[in-house]
Scaffold this motif. Structure first.
Motif, PDB file in Angstrom:
ATOM      1  N   PHE A 181      78.618  12.149  71.279  1.00  0.00           N
ATOM      2  CA  PHE A 181      77.156  12.152  71.349  1.00  0.00           C
ATOM      3  C   PHE A 181      76.661  10.878  72.017  1.00  0.00           C
ATOM      4  O   PHE A 181      77.425   9.950  72.270  1.00  0.00           O
TER       5      PHE A 181
ATOM      6  N   GLN B 139      83.120  18.672  51.955  1.00  0.00           N
ATOM      7  CA  GLN B 139      83.601  17.451  52.613  1.00  0.00           C
ATOM      8  C   GLN B 139      82.434  16.584  53.057  1.00  0.00           C
ATOM      9  O   GLN B 139      82.470  15.360  52.946  1.00  0.00           O
ATOM     10  N   ILE B 140      81.392  17.236  53.563  1.00  0.00           N
ATOM     11  CA  ILE B 140      80.229  16.468  54.016  1.00  0.00           C
ATOM     12  C   ILE B 140      79.600  15.751  52.831  1.00  0.00           C
ATOM     13  O   ILE B 140      79.164  14.617  52.938  1.00  0.00           O
TER      14      ILE B 140
ATOM     15  N   ASP C 277      71.971  13.122  63.303  1.00  0.00           N
ATOM     16  CA  ASP C 277      73.138  12.953  64.162  1.00  0.00           C
ATOM     17  C   ASP C 277      74.437  12.985  63.371  1.00  0.00           C
ATOM     18  O   ASP C 277      75.429  13.553  63.813  1.00  0.00           O
ATOM     19  N   ILE C 278      74.429  12.359  62.192  1.00  0.00           N
ATOM     20  CA  ILE C 278      75.655  12.321  61.391  1.00  0.00           C
ATOM     21  C   ILE C 278      76.040  13.734  60.968  1.00  0.00           C
ATOM     22  O   ILE C 278      77.206  14.120  61.016  1.00  0.00           O
TER      23      ILE C 278
ATOM     24  N   LYS D   5      82.382  12.888  51.660  1.00  0.00           N
ATOM     25  CA  LYS D   5      82.745  11.878  52.660  1.00  0.00           C
ATOM     26  C   LYS D   5      81.534  11.284  53.370  1.00  0.00           C
ATOM     27  O   LYS D   5      81.660  10.264  54.032  1.00  0.00           O
ATOM     28  N   ILE D   6      80.382  11.934  53.271  1.00  0.00           N
ATOM     29  CA  ILE D   6      79.219  11.421  53.993  1.00  0.00           C
ATOM     30  C   ILE D   6      78.007  11.197  53.096  1.00  0.00           C
ATOM     31  O   ILE D   6      77.517  10.086  52.960  1.00  0.00           O
TER      32      ILE D   6
ATOM     33  N   LYS E  86      75.242  16.487  62.516  1.00  0.00           N
ATOM     34  CA  LYS E  86      75.671  17.203  63.721  1.00  0.00           C
ATOM     35  C   LYS E  86      77.127  16.841  64.028  1.00  0.00           C
ATOM     36  O   LYS E  86      77.951  17.718  64.301  1.00  0.00           O
ATOM     37  N   MET E  87      77.423  15.553  63.943  1.00  0.00           N
ATOM     38  CA  MET E  87      78.787  15.091  64.185  1.00  0.00           C
ATOM     39  C   MET E  87      79.747  15.735  63.192  1.00  0.00           C
ATOM     40  O   MET E  87      80.796  16.246  63.564  1.00  0.00           O
ATOM     41  N   ALA E  88      79.357  15.741  61.910  1.00  0.00           N
ATOM     42  CA  ALA E  88      80.242  16.284  60.881  1.00  0.00           C
ATOM     43  C   ALA E  88      80.492  17.776  61.109  1.00  0.00           C
ATOM     44  O   ALA E  88      81.615  18.258  60.961  1.00  0.00           O
ATOM     45  N   ARG E  89      79.453  18.490  61.500  1.00  0.00           N
ATOM     46  CA  ARG E  89      79.648  19.920  61.757  1.00  0.00           C
ATOM     47  C   ARG E  89      80.508  20.131  62.994  1.00  0.00           C
ATOM     48  O   ARG E  89      81.355  21.018  63.028  1.00  0.00           O
ATOM     49  N   ALA E  90      80.287  19.288  64.020  1.00  0.00           N
ATOM     50  CA  ALA E  90      81.059  19.437  65.257  1.00  0.00           C
ATOM     51  C   ALA E  90      82.555  19.291  64.980  1.00  0.00           C
ATOM     52  O   ALA E  90      83.372  19.980  65.585  1.00  0.00           O
ATOM     53  N   PHE E  91      82.907  18.404  64.041  1.00  0.00           N
ATOM     54  CA  PHE E  91      84.321  18.213  63.737  1.00  0.00           C
ATOM     55  C   PHE E  91      84.765  19.056  62.547  1.00  0.00           C
ATOM     56  O   PHE E  91      85.790  18.803  61.951  1.00  0.00           O
ATOM     57  N   MET E  92      83.937  20.049  62.204  1.00  0.00           N
ATOM     58  CA  MET E  92      84.292  21.107  61.262  1.00  0.00           C
ATOM     59  C   MET E  92      84.398  20.636  59.821  1.00  0.00           C
ATOM     60  O   MET E  92      85.250  21.110  59.060  1.00  0.00           O
ATOM     61  N   GLY E  93      83.523  19.707  59.414  1.00  0.00           N
ATOM     62  CA  GLY E  93      83.462  19.338  58.011  1.00  0.00           C
ATOM     63  C   GLY E  93      82.836  20.468  57.196  1.00  0.00           C
ATOM     64  O   GLY E  93      81.848  21.056  57.625  1.00  0.00           O
TER      65      GLY E  93
ATOM     66  N   PHE F 228      88.777  16.461  58.085  1.00  0.00           N
ATOM     67  CA  PHE F 228      87.903  17.628  58.000  1.00  0.00           C
ATOM     68  C   PHE F 228      88.682  18.923  58.253  1.00  0.00           C
ATOM     69  O   PHE F 228      88.417  19.947  57.645  1.00  0.00           O
TER      70      PHE F 228
END
Ligand SMILES: Nc1ncnc2c1ncn2[C@@H]1O[C@H](COP(=O)(O)OP(=O)(O)O)[C@@H](O)[C@H]1O
Ligand SMILES: [Mg+2]
Lengths: 272, 261
Positions: A101, B165-166, B151-152, B169-170, B154-161, A122
């Motif tokens: 991004f 897990q989200i 953004d976080i 871990k987030i 979006k990033m987590a979903r992009a890497f399949m969290g 993940f």
């Protein structure tokens, strides 16, 4: 006007040598449409990116570049048309893509190494197998000395390098990058371009790179697709036949500047 | 080079000022011959604290136990309710406005009502502690759980969290600074809740001792009780700040947070 599967393959030197039917494009977008309520963001975009190709999507802010990329990443739904990666339809985020991004979005409580390994966690992949790879990536990105540091100890450019390592750690085939260097200062930005090409040359991923910088697009890409104003279409396609590996010095050459002028004209005609 | 001396002075200077104020107090009380019933000198307060440590400690423990219990229940309840608010839209829309508005209600004023409901005793005191400590905890935890930027995610979903897990871990680590900010406010308010309820109705506790010594015009004992209470409050706050420093190692301790009571 828009690249079909056929034109996409023309820059792939290996394509001619391969026997039998051509493999599916790494990314194939057909007649993509996207509507945000009343707002028509993308009208009809078709493009194909060959395996190992580096393609930039170039256009000014607000023309729909991120929208397109987020749909390809499976993070946003198309309103119409089709998107396939390696021959299978995109229905959501997937293992064979990596995303970078504009902001690095590192988790501040994790070390750089643990941030890079986040996709591995993940996706339930074994850390022991991928940690050496993560360290290799950090070494290649020249931030291995910061593997155990926290993100706030890194400069903006170093953070974005870590974000690129994270996008590559799970060995995706396709790397989607949304203006990854636009928050960096000009000098760092040039360096990052060279570094990215070095990584790309080593891994031979397919890269789709979104940018609003004409020079950046011309310097990095095999092919640049120019997007028209909203609702987005692709108005121009320019093959960049400069030799590789590319060096910053090449941006002084007439051949480079010819490409830049052509891209600038395409943008001015469609956005001026 | 300026750093160490600055650090030293940030510790030494407040200590010097505090010592100066205490010394001034001592000198003025002695010089003017102020009677201890009006204002005892610091040395007199310390003398009483030592001489009557048994009665002070006997009353400190019930207050401390109630405070810690009320605080822990507020933290657990506050985080649980914050999770409901974060993950359930219906709950958020229905209850979050009530929780926010209740911030401006001076909740200790409800103490007499609690006596009507729960009688004079531990339950009443505990309920008041929870009543004042719970809301700021909840609001801070909600802020923590919902403050991750888009953004976080979006990033987590992009890497399949996955959603779980989200969360682990987030969302949870992201909420920690806010949770600690809420805990610091809650512990202070829990103390206030317990003391006020002991003022209103109780046969033990520091609040009861303060009220009793006031009635007996034993000002030195009252001041000793207030001092003990303050020291206990400081210790509890310090423990939380210490835990915060260990848990939230990636950023300096935050003094921010929504308060009220
Ligand atoms: N989530 C959204 N909801 C509504 N409109 C959006 C959304 N995201 C983007 N847009 C609009 O779509 C258009 C294209 O946006 P975007 O894809 O972000 O452009 P770019 O990345 O080229 O700057 C803009 O007009 C933007 O305001
Ligand atoms: Mg964008």
């Amino acid at each position: 006007m828009t690249g079909s599967g056929g034109t996409a393959l023309k820059n792939d030197p290996a394509a001619d040598a391969r026997p039998g039917p051509a493999p599916p494009p790494a990314l194939d977008i057909r007649d993509l449409r996207k509507q945000y309520g009343e707002l028509e963001a993308i009208r009809s975009v078709s493009l194909a990116v060959a395996d190992g190709e580096f393609v930039s999507l170039l256009g000014p802010s607000g023309c729909g570049k991120s929208t397109l990329l987020m749909i390809a990443a499976g993070l946003s739904r198309a309103s119409g048309g089709s998107v396939t990666i390696g021959g299978t339809a995109v229905t959501g985020p997937r293992r064979d893509t990596g995303v970078v991004f504009q902001a690095p979005v590192l988790l501040p409580w994790r070390s750089v190494l643990d941030n890079v390994l986040l996709p591995i966690e993940f996706q339930g992949l074994p850390r022991a197998t991928y940690e050496p790879r993560a360290r290799d990536l950090l070494r290649m990105a020249r931030i291995d000395a910061f593997a155990d540091a926290l993100p706030h100890q890194l400069s903006g450019g170093m953070k974005q390098r870590a974000a690129i390592c994270r996008a590559l750690v799970h060995e995706p085939k396709l790397l989607l990058m949304d203006e990854p260097f636009s928050a960096l200062d000009a000098i760092t930005r040039d360096e990052m371009g060279v570094e990215l090409l070095r990584l790309w040359q080593a891994f031979r991923k397919t890269v789709v790179f979104v940018t609003h910088s004409i020079r950046e697009a011309a310097f990095l890409s095999d092919r640049v697709l120019v997007m028209g104003r909203r609702p987005a279409t692709i108005v121009e396609e320019v093959a960049i036949d400069l030799p590789r590996p590319r060096q910053i010095a090449m941006t002084e050459d007439e051949a480079f500047n010819r490409h830049v002028r052509r891209l600038r004209r395409a943008i001015e005609e469609n956005h001026g | 080079m300026a750093e160490p001396s600055r650090n030293a002075s940030t510790v030494a200077w407040p200590i010097a000022v505090t010592a100066g104020l205490l010394a001034g107090w001592e000198v003025i009380v002695r010089a003017l011959g102020v009677r201890p019933i009006i204002l005892p000198a610091p040395s007199e307060i310390v003398r009483v604290m030592i001489a009557r440590h048994d009665v002070l400690l006997d009353n400190l423990w019930p207050s401390l136990t109630l405070t810690v219990l009320g605080f822990l229940l507020s933290v657990a309840g506050g985080i649980a309710v914050a999770l409901l608010i974060t993950y359930s839209r219906a709950f958020r829309l229905g209850f979050y406005p009530i929780i926010v508005v209740s911030q401006v209600v001076p909740k200790v004023s409800i103490a007499p009502l609690f006596i009507v409901w729960f009688g004079t005793g531990l339950v009443s005191n505990l309920m008041l502690a929870i009543l004042v400590a719970f809301f700021p905890m909840t609001i801070n935890a909600v802020m923590g759980f919902t403050s991750t930027d888009g953004d976080i995610h979006k990033m987590a979903r992009a890497f399949m969290g996955s959603p779980a897990q989200i969360f682990w871990k987030i969302r949870l680590p992201n909420a920690l600074p806010h949770i600690f900010a809420g805990m610091k406010i809650s512990i202070t308010l829990a103390i206030i809740g317990v003391i006020v309820s002991e003022f209103v109705a109780s046969q033990e506790g520091i609040g009861y001792l303060i009220k009793l010594s006031s009635g007996l015009l034993d000002t030195p004992l009252m001041m000793a009780a207030i001092t003990v209470l303050s020291l206990a409050g400081l210790a509890l706050y310090g423990l939380i700040a210490l835990a915060e420093r260990r848990a939230v190692y990636w950023q300096p301790p935050a003094d921010v947070g929504a308060g009220g009571g």
